[in-house]
Design a protein around this motif. Structure first.
Motif, short mmCIF file in Angstrom:
data_model
loop_
_atom_site.label_atom_id
_atom_site.label_comp_id
_atom_site.label_asym_id
_atom_site.label_seq_id
_atom_site.Cartn_x
_atom_site.Cartn_y
_atom_site.Cartn_z
N ALA A 52 0.83 -1.21 0.00
CA ALA A 52 0.00 0.00 0.00
C ALA A 52 0.86 1.26 0.00
N HIS A 53 1.93 1.27 0.79
CA HIS A 53 2.82 2.44 0.82
C HIS A 53 3.52 2.63 -0.52
N GLN A 54 3.90 1.54 -1.16
CA GLN A 54 4.53 1.63 -2.48
C GLN A 54 3.57 2.27 -3.49
N GLN A 55 2.32 1.82 -3.46
CA GLN A 55 1.32 2.36 -4.39
C GLN A 55 1.03 3.84 -4.09
N TRP A 56 0.88 4.17 -2.82
CA TRP A 56 0.61 5.56 -2.46
C TRP A 56 1.75 6.47 -2.88
N PHE A 57 2.99 5.96 -2.76
CA PHE A 57 4.16 6.75 -3.16
C PHE A 57 4.15 6.95 -4.68
N GLU A 58 3.87 5.87 -5.44
CA GLU A 58 3.85 5.96 -6.90
C GLU A 58 2.75 6.89 -7.40
N GLU A 59 1.63 6.91 -6.68
CA GLU A 59 0.50 7.76 -7.08
C GLU A 59 0.63 9.19 -6.54
N GLY A 60 1.69 9.45 -5.79
CA GLY A 60 1.93 10.80 -5.28
C GLY A 60 1.11 11.17 -4.05
N GLU A 61 0.45 10.21 -3.44
CA GLU A 61 -0.34 10.51 -2.25
C GLU A 61 0.55 10.75 -1.03
N ILE A 62 1.72 10.12 -1.01
CA ILE A 62 2.69 10.35 0.06
C ILE A 62 4.03 10.63 -0.59
N ASP A 63 4.91 11.29 0.15
CA ASP A 63 6.22 11.65 -0.42
C ASP A 63 7.36 10.82 0.17
N TYR A 64 7.02 9.66 0.71
CA TYR A 64 8.04 8.77 1.27
C TYR A 64 7.62 7.33 1.00
N THR A 65 8.57 6.45 1.10
CA THR A 65 8.27 5.02 0.97
C THR A 65 8.86 4.30 2.18
N ILE A 66 8.45 3.07 2.37
CA ILE A 66 8.97 2.30 3.51
C ILE A 66 9.54 0.98 3.02
N THR A 67 10.38 0.40 3.84
CA THR A 67 10.91 -0.93 3.53
C THR A 67 9.97 -1.97 4.15
N PHE A 68 10.19 -3.21 3.79
CA PHE A 68 9.37 -4.27 4.38
C PHE A 68 9.64 -4.38 5.87
N LEU A 69 10.88 -4.13 6.28
CA LEU A 69 11.20 -4.15 7.71
C LEU A 69 10.43 -3.06 8.45
N ASP A 70 10.33 -1.87 7.83
CA ASP A 70 9.53 -0.79 8.43
C ASP A 70 8.07 -1.24 8.58
N ALA A 71 7.58 -1.94 7.57
CA ALA A 71 6.20 -2.42 7.62
C ALA A 71 6.03 -3.45 8.74
N LEU A 72 7.01 -4.34 8.88
CA LEU A 72 6.95 -5.34 9.96
C LEU A 72 6.91 -4.67 11.33
N LEU A 73 7.70 -3.62 11.48
CA LEU A 73 7.79 -2.97 12.79
C LEU A 73 6.60 -2.06 13.09
N GLY A 74 5.90 -1.61 12.06
CA GLY A 74 4.84 -0.64 12.31
C GLY A 74 3.45 -1.02 11.90
N SER A 75 3.25 -2.22 11.36
CA SER A 75 1.93 -2.59 10.85
C SER A 75 0.88 -2.77 11.93
#
Length: 199
Positions: free
Chosen positions: A98-121
């Motif tokens: 979801a973060h990858q898609q939001w970044f590609e669509e310009g909804e957010i100006d940052y992306t996360i790694t899978f490790l970031d997703a594991l730690l914050g999901s």
């Protein structure tokens, strides 16, 4: 229920619980991997809870050299643990995508790694639009796991009782045949003695 109930394994073999726990965990990973794969392709991942518990029971009995009710309980617990881990990996994977898609669509100006997703999901689990679906999937998977373990125990106990009943009937028939042979020999002995006397 007797924790040392013999469920078809050799009764004189010593059960190695520590190795059994390791075997149950390693084999339960098959169920966890299946959960993740089924989730990715859109099938009901919860069914892998049933597969995981059967694999974990086999792993326990293989490593512990014995199958017992205690081993089955350990296998179910290991499978529950692995299912929770696999479920959380799926949540994290969704957050990452979801973060990858939001970044590609310009909804957010940052992306996360899978490790970031594991730690914050875990924060998404409290979202009323996201959390209930994930919690429902987890509950269904855990239910399949517990039902699978319970039905395995019931079937094993039923088979053990049937085998014991068969052995009891066979032993009774053998004892009766032996007694009949003894009775017949006792009946024939006086006749043999009488024949010897007449000679």
């Amino acid at each position: 229920m007797n924790q040392n109930l013999n469920l078809g394994s050799q009764p004189d073999v010593k059960e190695n619980v520590l190795l059994g726990v390791l075997g149950a965990f390693l084999f339960a990973l098959a169920g966890g991997a299946l959960w993740f794969v089924l989730y990715l392709v859109g099938f009901i991942a919860a069914l892998s809870g049933l597969v995981g518990v059967i694999c974990a029971i086999k792993g326990y009995s293989l490593f512990a050299k014995k199958e017992s009710v205690k081993g089955i309980v350990i296998a179910v617990v290991m499978t529950l643990l692995v299912i929770v881990i696999a479920w959380y990996f799926c949540l994290s994977y969704d957050a990452y995508i979801a973060h990858q898609q939001w970044f590609e669509e310009g909804e957010i100006d940052y992306t996360i790694t899978f490790l970031d997703a594991l730690l914050g999901s875990h924060i998404y689990l409290s979202d009323p639009d996201i959390g209930p679906g994930y919690w429902g999937d987890l509950a269904l998977g855990l239910l399949f796991c517990v039902v699978g373990g319970g039905s395995y125990v019931v079937n094993k106990i039923r088979n053990a009782k049937a085998a014991a009943a068969y052995r009891a009937v066979a032993a009774a028939q053998a004892a009766k045949a032996e007694q009949d042979a003894l009775d017949q020999a006792q009946q024939e002995q006086p006749k043999a003695d009488e024949n010897e006397t007449q000679e």
